[in-house]
Design a protein around this motif. Sequence first.
Motif, PDB file in Angstrom:
ATOM      1  N   ALA A 152       5.550  -2.144  -5.915  1.00  0.00           N
ATOM      2  CA  ALA A 152       4.373  -2.811  -5.071  1.00  0.00           C
ATOM      3  C   ALA A 152       3.823  -3.966  -5.783  1.00  0.00           C
TER       4      ALA A 152
ATOM      5  N   PHE B 210       5.528   1.935  -8.282  1.00  0.00           N
ATOM      6  CA  PHE B 210       4.330   0.892  -8.852  1.00  0.00           C
ATOM      7  C   PHE B 210       5.195  -0.667  -9.038  1.00  0.00           C
TER       8      PHE B 210
ATOM      9  N   SER C 110       4.174  -8.098  -4.307  1.00  0.00           N
ATOM     10  CA  SER C 110       2.079  -8.224  -3.709  1.00  0.00           C
ATOM     11  C   SER C 110       2.040  -9.447  -4.638  1.00  0.00           C
TER      12      SER C 110
ATOM     13  N   TYR D 206       3.587   2.111  -1.166  1.00  0.00           N
ATOM     14  CA  TYR D 206       4.563   2.218  -2.503  1.00  0.00           C
ATOM     15  C   TYR D 206       3.294   2.640  -3.730  1.00  0.00           C
ATOM     16  N   VAL D 207       1.990   1.578  -4.151  1.00  0.00           N
ATOM     17  CA  VAL D 207       0.812   2.441  -4.388  1.00  0.00           C
ATOM     18  C   VAL D 207       0.618   3.770  -4.243  1.00  0.00           C
ATOM     19  N   SER D 208       0.652   3.936  -2.884  1.00  0.00           N
ATOM     20  CA  SER D 208      -0.441   5.932  -2.747  1.00  0.00           C
ATOM     21  C   SER D 208       1.090   6.355  -3.213  1.00  0.00           C
TER      22      SER D 208
ATOM     23  N   ARG E  30       0.499  -0.889   0.281  1.00  0.00           N
ATOM     24  CA  ARG E  30       0.065   0.386  -0.168  1.00  0.00           C
ATOM     25  C   ARG E  30       0.526   1.358  -0.355  1.00  0.00           C
TER      26      ARG E  30
END
Length: 113
Positions: free
Chosen positions: A96, A93, A100, A24-26, A22
């Motif tokens: 992330a 991204f 993931s 890295y995505v944010s 989360r």
Amino acid sequence: MENPYQATSNANRSVAGRKCVRRYVSLGLLFGCLAGCVSLPGLRLLGQEQGWYPTNTYISGIELNGHPVSNVTFIRYSLGIASVLFIASVLLFGLALRNSTGNRRLARTEQAT
């Protein structure tokens, strides 16, 4: 007396934990939005200089701290900074996605045991 600093047999075992996704995505979304905001003035000036779209107004000069800046310089800095932010966003991204897939692989191996 036993040596308390002696390595035990479980110390050699690697402990794999879940990695953050989360964050890295944010941060990737934040950098992507910043790249868009920074690139808009440069793209507008670039479209004006190249004549890509008709406009009723014309920006002939920009001043920063009382010093004149040419449109070409403003376009280069704006698009350069936006490119760096966009590349950072893509890299975040990618991190992330890597974390993931690693987390899913770890969950499958934990579920199998």
